[in-house]
Every structure is written in C-alpha cells, then in structure tokens.
Motif scaffolding. Structure first.
Motif, mmCIF file in Angstrom:
data_model
loop_
_atom_site.group_PDB
_atom_site.id
_atom_site.type_symbol
_atom_site.label_atom_id
_atom_site.label_comp_id
_atom_site.label_asym_id
_atom_site.label_seq_id
_atom_site.Cartn_x
_atom_site.Cartn_y
_atom_site.Cartn_z
ATOM 1 N N SER A 113 0.789 -1.236 0.000
ATOM 2 C CA SER A 113 0.000 0.000 0.000
ATOM 3 C C SER A 113 0.820 1.285 0.000
ATOM 4 O O SER A 113 0.313 2.339 -0.355
ATOM 5 N N GLY A 114 2.050 1.199 0.456
ATOM 6 C CA GLY A 114 2.831 2.421 0.640
ATOM 7 C C GLY A 114 2.745 2.896 2.081
ATOM 8 O O GLY A 114 3.382 3.868 2.459
ATOM 9 N N GLY A 115 1.944 2.206 2.888
ATOM 10 C CA GLY A 115 1.845 2.529 4.314
ATOM 11 C C GLY A 115 3.076 2.035 5.064
ATOM 12 O O GLY A 115 3.944 1.365 4.491
ATOM 13 N N PRO A 116 3.151 2.328 6.365
ATOM 14 C CA PRO A 116 4.322 1.935 7.156
ATOM 15 C C PRO A 116 4.568 0.423 7.121
ATOM 16 O O PRO A 116 3.632 -0.372 7.241
ATOM 17 N N GLU A 117 5.812 0.038 6.978
ATOM 18 C CA GLU A 117 6.178 -1.382 6.891
ATOM 19 C C GLU A 117 5.785 -2.143 8.160
ATOM 20 O O GLU A 117 5.387 -3.300 8.096
ATOM 21 N N GLU A 118 5.867 -1.482 9.310
ATOM 22 C CA GLU A 118 5.521 -2.176 10.562
ATOM 23 C C GLU A 118 4.034 -2.542 10.627
ATOM 24 O O GLU A 118 3.623 -3.374 11.430
ATOM 25 N N GLU A 119 3.212 -1.932 9.771
ATOM 26 C CA GLU A 119 1.784 -2.260 9.737
ATOM 27 C C GLU A 119 1.452 -3.341 8.704
ATOM 28 O O GLU A 119 0.292 -3.706 8.534
ATOM 29 N N ARG A 120 2.463 -3.858 8.043
ATOM 30 C CA ARG A 120 2.245 -4.888 7.024
ATOM 31 C C ARG A 120 1.491 -6.106 7.575
ATOM 32 O O ARG A 120 0.564 -6.592 6.936
#
Length: 195
Positions: A113-120
């Motif tokens: 998504s392009g969101g933070p990697e820690e939220e994967r």
C-alpha cells in the motif's frame, strides 16, 4: 444481535470514539463531509447492536445514479469486542441486507500500500479477513494516499466495468486522490483533508 441505523444524534460520538480511534488520520474523512453525504441521502451508518450496546458498525456510501452498488466506507468492531467473529457477522448481515439489490464494494489497504512497513502484518490480516468472509478481489484503487485492494462481497460479477463506474461515481469528480483501477506507474495522492 441486530443491524440497525446508528441514530444521527450519536454520529459525532461514533466518529470521535470509534472511527478516529481505529482508523489512521489519512482514512478519516471529516465528519462534516459524512454528514453532508447523509443529508443528500448517500450515506448511512449501521450499528451491530446487542440491545442498547454497540458492538460494531458499517458505514455505507452510495451514488443515486448507481443503485446497484454500495461502497463499504468503514467497517469496525468496538475495541472490547474485537477478534470475536463480529466482523464476519457484520459482513454476513450486510450480505443478507443487500442480497439481490446491490453489489458491496470493499477497499482494503493492499499489502504493498505504501503505508508503514511495521503495519504490514495488520494489512495482511485484514486482506485475509475479507477473503475468509466471502469477498472476491477484483481490482486495485488509490484512496487516502494508499494503494488498496478492491473486493466485492460474494462472487465477482462477470462484467466489472459497471462496478468500476459505480465506484468512481460514489466518490464523484472532486476526489483526485481516488483512482479506480490505476494505470501502472501511477502514484497515489494524499487525501484532500491532509493537504
């Protein structure tokens, strides 16, 4: 348990205490915009209730010229009741409510998504939730500055073009941050309330 409209008088409380505490800022459109859409007959917020207690919610967004499609704008379960199967119950109730009337369009943040990697891991869990609960991935979109996987609840229609057209119409022309089925190489824009 029953699915019924959350009274409009309770929307500010729902927005502040449920929506804004669960979703990131980039996904929380202003309450004034939600109220304006509701006033135009294009938005409703349903609650999953056990008597007077709100267990979860589903916000539905539609376009008058496309009555055969509805966008699930937000789906959530109250913090104390998460991970107890209520999200799946909400989807089942929505499926029964819309059966034979409308296709439910769902956007979920894509793995990339392009969101933070820690939220994967959360993104993957959410995508698996929709698949497990009978949703079919159909195409991608840009929304709120993110790449989203778009699902429909149930089997995909044979012709997706009317679904894409309805999806575009729900957002309307004033949302350049929302792109349905983006071209390769295209990059998402931040939502208008974050600019």
């Amino acid at each position: 348990m029953e699915l019924r409209p959350i009274p409009a008088a309770d929307w500010a409380d729902w927005y502040e205490n449920e929506l804004c505490t669960t979703f990131p800022d980039c996904e929380c459109k202003p309450l004034a915009d939600i109220l304006s859409l509701a006033e135009a007959g294009r938005y409703e917020v349903l609650g999953l209730y056990d008597g007077p207690d709100l267990l979860g919610y589903a916000a539905l967004w539609s376009a008058p010229d496309w009555p055969g499609c509805v966008l699930l704008d937000y789906l959530g379960v109250t913090a104390a009741r998460r991970n107890s199967g209520l999200g799946g119950r909400l989807l089942a109730l929505l499926s029964a409510r819309l059966a034979g009337q409308a296709v439910l369009i769902i956007e979920a943040e894509a793995e990339d998504s392009g969101g933070p990697e820690e939220e994967r891991p959360i993104r993957l869990r959410r995508l698996d939730f929709y698949r497990r609960n009978g949703c079919t991935p159909v195409y991608r979109s840009f929304n709120c500055g993110l790449v989203c996987q778009v699902f429909v609840l149930g089997p995909a229609p044979e012709d997706l073009e009317p679904v894409k057209a309805a999806h575009r119409a729900i957002y309307g022309p004033g949302r350049p941050d929302t792109v349905i089925d983006p071209a390769p190489g295209q990059v998402p824009e931040a939502p208008y309330w974050m600019k």
